[in-house]
Design a protein around this motif. Structure first.
Motif, PDB file in Angstrom:
ATOM      1  N   ALA A  46      10.021   3.776 -12.070  1.00 45.78           N
ATOM      2  CA  ALA A  46       8.658   3.847 -12.637  1.00 45.78           C
ATOM      3  C   ALA A  46       7.838   4.959 -11.994  1.00 45.78           C
ATOM      4  O   ALA A  46       6.917   5.493 -12.619  1.00 45.78           O
ATOM      5  CB  ALA A  46       7.949   2.503 -12.467  1.00 45.78           C
ATOM      6  N   HIS A  54      -0.209   3.535 -17.532  1.00 38.68           N
ATOM      7  CA  HIS A  54       0.602   2.683 -16.665  1.00 38.68           C
ATOM      8  C   HIS A  54       1.910   3.380 -16.327  1.00 38.68           C
ATOM      9  O   HIS A  54       2.439   4.129 -17.137  1.00 38.68           O
ATOM     10  CB  HIS A  54       0.939   1.346 -17.348  1.00 38.68           C
ATOM     11  CG  HIS A  54      -0.241   0.534 -17.715  1.00 38.68           C
ATOM     12  ND1 HIS A  54      -1.020  -0.129 -16.797  1.00 38.68           N
ATOM     13  CD2 HIS A  54      -0.801   0.277 -18.919  1.00 38.68           C
ATOM     14  CE1 HIS A  54      -1.983  -0.757 -17.410  1.00 38.68           C
ATOM     15  NE2 HIS A  54      -1.889  -0.525 -18.709  1.00 38.68           N
ATOM     16  N   CYS A  56       5.699   2.471 -15.735  1.00 43.32           N
ATOM     17  CA  CYS A  56       6.639   1.373 -15.959  1.00 43.32           C
ATOM     18  C   CYS A  56       8.063   1.864 -15.771  1.00 43.32           C
ATOM     19  O   CYS A  56       8.365   3.030 -16.016  1.00 43.32           O
ATOM     20  CB  CYS A  56       6.489   0.824 -17.375  1.00 43.32           C
ATOM     21  SG  CYS A  56       4.838   0.221 -17.754  1.00 43.32           S
ATOM     22  N   HIS A 103       8.623   3.734 -24.324  1.00 45.74           N
ATOM     23  CA  HIS A 103       8.579   2.653 -23.356  1.00 45.74           C
ATOM     24  C   HIS A 103       9.776   2.766 -22.405  1.00 45.74           C
ATOM     25  O   HIS A 103      10.825   3.283 -22.774  1.00 45.74           O
ATOM     26  CB  HIS A 103       8.626   1.306 -24.065  1.00 45.74           C
ATOM     27  CG  HIS A 103       7.444   1.058 -24.939  1.00 45.74           C
ATOM     28  ND1 HIS A 103       7.168  -0.188 -25.462  1.00 45.74           N
ATOM     29  CD2 HIS A 103       6.458   1.875 -25.382  1.00 45.74           C
ATOM     30  CE1 HIS A 103       6.069  -0.122 -26.186  1.00 45.74           C
ATOM     31  NE2 HIS A 103       5.624   1.121 -26.163  1.00 45.74           N
ATOM     32  N   THR A 128       9.487  -3.611 -14.919  1.00 46.00           N
ATOM     33  CA  THR A 128       8.348  -3.746 -14.009  1.00 46.00           C
ATOM     34  C   THR A 128       7.332  -2.637 -14.271  1.00 46.00           C
ATOM     35  O   THR A 128       7.645  -1.621 -14.883  1.00 46.00           O
ATOM     36  CB  THR A 128       8.793  -3.754 -12.528  1.00 46.00           C
ATOM     37  OG1 THR A 128       7.725  -4.238 -11.733  1.00 46.00           O
ATOM     38  CG2 THR A 128       9.208  -2.371 -12.061  1.00 46.00           C
ATOM     39  N   ARG A 129       6.137  -2.901 -13.805  1.00 43.32           N
ATOM     40  CA  ARG A 129       5.027  -1.952 -13.931  1.00 43.32           C
ATOM     41  C   ARG A 129       4.422  -1.803 -12.540  1.00 43.32           C
ATOM     42  O   ARG A 129       4.365  -2.750 -11.763  1.00 43.32           O
ATOM     43  CB  ARG A 129       3.992  -2.502 -14.909  1.00 43.32           C
ATOM     44  CG  ARG A 129       2.834  -1.595 -15.187  1.00 43.32           C
ATOM     45  CD  ARG A 129       1.952  -2.128 -16.320  1.00 43.32           C
ATOM     46  NE  ARG A 129       1.857  -3.569 -16.367  1.00 43.32           N
ATOM     47  CZ  ARG A 129       0.840  -4.260 -15.864  1.00 43.32           C
ATOM     48  NH1 ARG A 129      -0.161  -3.664 -15.298  1.00 43.32           N
ATOM     49  NH2 ARG A 129       0.820  -5.574 -15.947  1.00 43.32           N
ATOM     50  N   SER A 139       4.131  -9.186 -14.117  1.00 47.37           N
ATOM     51  CA  SER A 139       4.116  -9.091 -15.581  1.00 47.37           C
ATOM     52  C   SER A 139       3.353 -10.244 -16.199  1.00 47.37           C
ATOM     53  O   SER A 139       3.323 -11.343 -15.650  1.00 47.37           O
ATOM     54  CB  SER A 139       5.548  -9.133 -16.122  1.00 47.37           C
ATOM     55  OG  SER A 139       6.278  -8.023 -15.688  1.00 47.37           O
TER      56      SER A 139
END
Length: 184
Positions: A46, A54, A56, A103, A128-129, A139
């Motif tokens: 990420a 964000h 990710c 994504h 995950t972020r 999450s």
């Protein structure tokens, strides 16, 4: 009995028991330890994300080996495709994915399709972020119908997310169903 750690543990255990009945399950012991390692790998990936909203990351694992990796950023890394600052309300209602970025899950699936297509069926995808400070964020509920459909079509067995209550595994079809039921 009003000790805060006892109440917190009791609440988490009650939540885990209730949620386990829905088909999803919280991981424990060696499964949780293994998942924590893969979540760490997804968090490292990420860090490469270039999304303005964000960061990710995702890894796809089959038989203990990572077979796909992905992070979110504009398609093909093309800056001219960046739309992070566009107000979502400016899009037509037919535009269902209002993010400009690919994504992390999509990229991981495409990576696995390119490099390990015979290993996708029955695999697990970890997502995950990162928070603004670079730490792993927990999450929320499943919500991305694009990634859930793509995972089902690719033959991925389960989605793994790290919720406040612990690391949770969802069967891919359940994750897809829950994504369509999502409400903010």
């Amino acid at each position: 009995m009003n000790h805060p750690h006892f109440v917190g543990a009791l609440s988490r255990n009650v939540i885990k028991h209730i949620l386990r009945k829905s088909g999803m399950r919280y991981l424990s012991d060696s499964e949780e330890a293994e998942a924590t390692t893969y979540m760490g790998q997804a968090a490292n990936i990420a860090k490469s994300a270039s999304c303005d909203r964000h960061k990710c990351g995702s890894v796809i694992v089959n038989n203990g080996k990572i077979i796909g990796r992905g992070f979110n950023s504009p398609p093909a890394g093309l800056e001219e495709q960046r739309r992070c600052s566009y107000p979502k309300e400016s899009y037509n209602k037919k535009v269902t994915d209002k993010t400009c970025c690919m994504h992390a899950e999509q990229r991981a699936i495409m990576d696995a399709l390119r490099n390990n297509p015979d290993k996708l069926r029955g695999s697990s995808i970890y997502f995950t972020r990162l928070g603004k400070d670079g730490s792993t964020a927990r999450s929320g509920k499943p919500y991305c119908t694009i990634c859930s459909k793509m995972s089902l079509d690719a033959g991925i067995k389960e989605f793994i997310l790290w919720h406040e209550e612990g690391i949770c595994a969802y069967a891919a079809d359940e994750y897809n169903t829950l994504s369509y039921q999502y409400k903010e």
